[in-house]
Design an enzyme around this catalytic site. Structure first.
Site, PDB file in Angstrom:
ATOM      1  N   LEU A  85       0.627  -1.184  -0.047  1.00  0.00           N
ATOM      2  CA  LEU A  85      -0.445  -0.010   0.166  1.00  0.00           C
ATOM      3  C   LEU A  85       0.695   1.107  -0.224  1.00  0.00           C
ATOM      4  O   LEU A  85       0.696   2.376   0.010  1.00  0.00           O
ATOM      5  CB  LEU A  85      -0.518  -0.150   1.338  1.00  0.00           C
ATOM      6  CG  LEU A  85      -1.869  -1.146   1.546  1.00  0.00           C
ATOM      7  CD1 LEU A  85      -2.376  -1.155   2.867  1.00  0.00           C
ATOM      8  CD2 LEU A  85      -3.078  -1.319   0.006  1.00  0.00           C
ATOM      9  N   GLY A  86       1.768   1.230   0.574  1.00  0.00           N
ATOM     10  CA  GLY A  86       2.686   2.808   0.836  1.00  0.00           C
ATOM     11  C   GLY A  86       4.289   1.910   1.530  1.00  0.00           C
ATOM     12  O   GLY A  86       4.216   1.025   1.848  1.00  0.00           O
TER      13      GLY A  86
ATOM     14  N   GLY B 238      10.017   6.329   6.277  1.00  0.00           N
ATOM     15  CA  GLY B 238      11.451   5.764   6.813  1.00  0.00           C
ATOM     16  C   GLY B 238      10.890   4.730   8.146  1.00  0.00           C
ATOM     17  O   GLY B 238      11.842   4.229   8.029  1.00  0.00           O
ATOM     18  N   PHE B 239       9.714   4.601   8.326  1.00  0.00           N
ATOM     19  CA  PHE B 239       9.645   3.682   8.809  1.00  0.00           C
ATOM     20  C   PHE B 239       9.398   2.575   8.743  1.00  0.00           C
ATOM     21  O   PHE B 239       9.545   1.509   9.488  1.00  0.00           O
ATOM     22  CB  PHE B 239       8.087   3.696   9.630  1.00  0.00           C
ATOM     23  CG  PHE B 239       7.069   3.313   8.626  1.00  0.00           C
ATOM     24  CD1 PHE B 239       6.517   2.269   8.389  1.00  0.00           C
ATOM     25  CD2 PHE B 239       6.648   4.835   8.126  1.00  0.00           C
ATOM     26  CE1 PHE B 239       5.380   2.287   7.281  1.00  0.00           C
ATOM     27  CE2 PHE B 239       5.108   4.971   7.484  1.00  0.00           C
ATOM     28  CZ  PHE B 239       4.960   3.812   6.606  1.00  0.00           C
ATOM     29  N   GLY B 240       9.241   2.042   7.176  1.00  0.00           N
ATOM     30  CA  GLY B 240       9.837   0.651   6.911  1.00  0.00           C
ATOM     31  C   GLY B 240       8.394   0.508   5.798  1.00  0.00           C
ATOM     32  O   GLY B 240       7.707   1.875   4.528  1.00  0.00           O
TER      33      GLY B 240
ATOM     34  N   VAL C 122       4.035  -0.930   3.873  1.00  0.00           N
ATOM     35  CA  VAL C 122       2.932  -0.770   4.289  1.00  0.00           C
ATOM     36  C   VAL C 122       2.258  -1.810   3.840  1.00  0.00           C
ATOM     37  O   VAL C 122       2.047  -1.405   2.509  1.00  0.00           O
ATOM     38  CB  VAL C 122       1.443   0.015   5.241  1.00  0.00           C
ATOM     39  CG1 VAL C 122       0.566  -0.439   5.574  1.00  0.00           C
ATOM     40  CG2 VAL C 122       2.232   0.852   5.968  1.00  0.00           C
TER      41      VAL C 122
ATOM     42  N   LYS D 282       1.901  -2.725   8.816  1.00  0.00           N
ATOM     43  CA  LYS D 282       3.408  -2.054   9.008  1.00  0.00           C
ATOM     44  C   LYS D 282       4.168  -2.552   9.596  1.00  0.00           C
ATOM     45  O   LYS D 282       4.492  -2.581  10.787  1.00  0.00           O
ATOM     46  CB  LYS D 282       3.171  -0.639   9.904  1.00  0.00           C
ATOM     47  CG  LYS D 282       4.363  -0.084   9.191  1.00  0.00           C
ATOM     48  CD  LYS D 282       4.277   0.710  10.719  1.00  0.00           C
ATOM     49  CE  LYS D 282       3.094   2.119  10.777  1.00  0.00           C
ATOM     50  NZ  LYS D 282       3.120   2.562  11.859  1.00  0.00           N
TER      51      LYS D 282
ATOM     52  N   ASP E 206       2.567  14.091  16.161  1.00  0.00           N
ATOM     53  CA  ASP E 206       2.942  13.937  14.467  1.00  0.00           C
ATOM     54  C   ASP E 206       1.445  14.100  13.771  1.00  0.00           C
ATOM     55  O   ASP E 206       1.361  13.465  12.748  1.00  0.00           O
ATOM     56  CB  ASP E 206       3.289  12.840  14.564  1.00  0.00           C
ATOM     57  CG  ASP E 206       4.227  13.339  12.984  1.00  0.00           C
ATOM     58  OD1 ASP E 206       4.677  13.629  12.698  1.00  0.00           O
ATOM     59  OD2 ASP E 206       4.395  11.668  12.444  1.00  0.00           O
TER      60      ASP E 206
END
Length: 621
Positions: free
Chosen positions: A331-332, A335-337, A339, A353, A452
């Site tokens: 899906l996308g 910077g976190f990883g 999804v 995620k 955030d």
């Protein structure tokens, strides 16, 4: 040769951790005992706004009054702390209303509106002893109709008595005869205002009131930590005791190396500089990597072990592969990883995620699980499960078919399915996000600050209902805390409140989320980034500055998708509210509850906010 000597000293420091190295853990330093008046303040107590909350136990924050006395708030009532007995976990306190240094009737006043009831908490309990007595307080007493001896118990200044229509009388509860006669002549029957006091031989009942009573406290035991040279503290996020030592955080006590270990380190240093250099290159690299990874996994494992009651499921990595069909539908990515879309056994679609790395000490992962496992609200994304297996980490959320708000507001004439992203839809989204934030700030068992808020972190379901997501930077604090301590700035450039990256602007609080929300709503209104906005072919200025000038001069806003007067009113309302939200000083911004009230109210009642210097074109980002 000189470099080799320096490297050898560094190696000796790393392995032996002697005072030569002089490294001291910052949390150990931050939790030094403090003084307030003549009282030594240490765990479980901490001085609010002078010490970090992690230096004490939740509910044990105290303040120093103008006279230098420590004050503890219990059941919204201030109590003066006279003595703290750390050895048996007890303290002597008295209600601040009776703690005046001068108890003559000429100087001693009590307000009828003051809450004088006894504290009722789980962490503090009254100490009852055979010789202790309870004191009753009577209000609005007519002295002329009372027995002469009862007037000896009158307290309060005459001016206050005249204003409130009668005197205040304090009596020992076991003085049954006097209590009976007084209760018939006073406007309000007796309330126990202090229990367990020792009867005063000199100074009368006022001295007994001022001296107060004893309380026991119930908090994590500090003795194992303090006896090993550490300083006690408490991790509010993961809710467990921790021992701050000079080297690092330990679970319950500091590890003190014995004499043989120190001696062997010194002998090893003497074996030769060449061997030390080789050992440095190998051991420092290995030790640093091992300590970093081990500390991360230790903290996360400790959190999960202590929160086994979480109402979310823990998945294995093989289950994650099965749910996502081996991660086929992406899906996308950020910077976190990455999804991925998945499907549970019960048929529900989910978003999985997969975290690429465990940042810091695992704070992002812990914050996400800790924050979201405490929430349940229609405008907060639901966390359904997680995976923590070796280096594999994943979070499982409910699936949002319309994706993030970011993908919609920057597309001209955005249409999804058969619905256009019109002014009414944007208005509904703005109110929904505000209600979600209001729940985080006021509706949870604990207050959660998101830090955030931005279009990327607002997801939309099939009905365009907005849900706040991504709690990796969240800060969990107690319901009473309005000011928080954070190390360094957190958030996304363009949405970070000024006080988060520079304390010169004010303190960090729930108002920091309000600022981010305001910047986001301005982007929704302008359907563009707030960094710069075109005004004409040759001139560009900061969008909030431009739109503020339009409102002041009562010009048409000239924004997209405004089709009629109703649309114009909604956009105008959103604009005024968002401009209030992004005021430079936190004290000038409304609370998120006030934001909801303003958005749901009438536009003509809203006043234009002042234009902060943050908006000046030369200072704009």
């Amino acid at each position: 040769m000189y470099r080799c000597v320096i490297i050898s000293i560094i190696l000796y420091c790393v392995l032996s951790r002697t005072t030569l190295c002089s490294y001291v853990d910052p949390q150990f330093e931050a939790c030094k005992p403090q003084t307030c008046g003549n009282q030594s303040i240490s765990y479980p107590f901490y001085i609010q706004y002078k010490q970090e909350p992690f230096c004490g136990y939740p509910g044990f924050g105290i303040s120093c009054d103008s006279n230098g006395f420590p004050v503890l708030n219990l059941s919204y009532t201030p109590y003066i702390i006279h003595q703290i007995f750390y050895h048996n976990q007890s303290l002597r306190v008295s209600n601040a209303a009776f703690s005046s240094t001068n108890t003559t009737t000429a100087d001693y006043c009590i307000s009828l509106t003051r809450n004088l009831t006894l504290p009722s908490t789980k962490i503090f309990t009254l100490v009852h002893q055979n010789y202790n007595k309870d004191i009753l307080l009577f209000f609005g007493c007519n002295l002329s109709s009372l027995p002469t001896e009862s007037t000896n118990y009158r307290i309060g200044c005459s001016e206050a008595n005249n204003k409130t229509g009668g005197s205040f009388l304090a009596l020992y509860k076991d003085d049954v005869k006097t209590v009976s006669s007084v209760s018939k002549s006073c406007g309000r029957s007796g309330e126990v205002v202090q229990a367990g006091v020792e009867e005063s031989e000199g100074g009368g009942i006022q001295e007994a009131l001022r001296r107060g009573f004893m309380l026991n406290w119930n908090a994590s035991d500090c003795k194992p930590c303090s006896s090993s040279g550490g300083r006690c503290g408490f991790n509010v996020t993961m809710y467990f005791f921790q021992c701050y030592c000079t080297d690092r955080i330990h679970a319950s006590r500091c590890v003190i190396p014995d004499g043989r270990s120190k001696a062997s380190m010194k002998i090893g240093l003497a074996l030769g500089l060449a061997a030390a250099v080789i050992l440095l290159l190998v051991m420092v690299t290995y030790y640093t990597r091992w300590k970093k990874e081990n500390s991360k996994h230790h903290l996360v494992d400790a959190f999960l072990e202590r929160h086994g009651h979480l109402q979310i499921k823990r998945y294995s990595y093989s289950e994650m592969k099965k749910v996502t069909n081996s991660f086929k539908n992406k899906l996308g990515q950020g910077g976190f990883g990455s999804v991925y879309k998945g499907q549970l056994q019960d048929g529900r679609h989910v978003a999985v995620k997969i975290l690429s790395e465990l940042k810091g000490d695992g704070d992002d992962f812990i914050n996400e699980v800790a924050s979201m496992s405490r929430t349940s609200h229609v405008n907060i994304i639901a966390l359904l499960g997680f995976c923590f297996q070796g280096s594999k980490r994943a979070l499982v959320y409910e699936f949002m078919p319309n994706g993030s708000l970011e993908k919609l507001i920057y597309e001209e004439n955005a249409v999804i399915g058969d619905r256009q992203l019109d002014c009414q839809t944007l208005y509904d989204i703005a109110i929904g996000v505000a209600r979600g934030l209001e729940y985080l700030h006021k509706g949870c068992n604990t207050r959660i600050l998101h830090f955030d808020i931005k279009p990327h972190n607002i997801l939309l379901d099939e009905n365009f209902l907005p849900k706040i997501s991504d709690f990796g930077l969240a800060k969990i604090c107690t319901r009473k805390e309005s000011i928080v301590s954070i190390f360094g700035a957190r958030g996304t450039a363009g949405y970070i409140a000024p006080e988060v990256f520079s304390r010169n602007f004010g303190v960090v609080s729930h108002k920091s989320d309000v600022y981010s929300y305001g910047m986001m709503v301005l982007e929704m209104v302008g359907r563009r980034k707030n960094i710069k906005a075109e005004v004409d072919a040759s001139n560009e200025i900061y969008f909030p500055y431009w739109i503020h000038n339009r409102l002041v001069s009562n010009q048409e806003l000239g924004l997209q998708n405004i089709r009629n007067e109703y649309d114009n009113e909604m956009v105008r309302k959103m604009t005024i509210v968002s401009l209030w939200c992004i005021q430079t000083k936190p004290s000038t911004r409304p609370s998120i509850s006030k934001v909801v009230e303003m958005l749901e109210g009438r536009t003509e009642l809203l006043q234009l906010p002042p234009k902060p210097y943050w908006f000046s074109p030369s200072n704009s980002p």
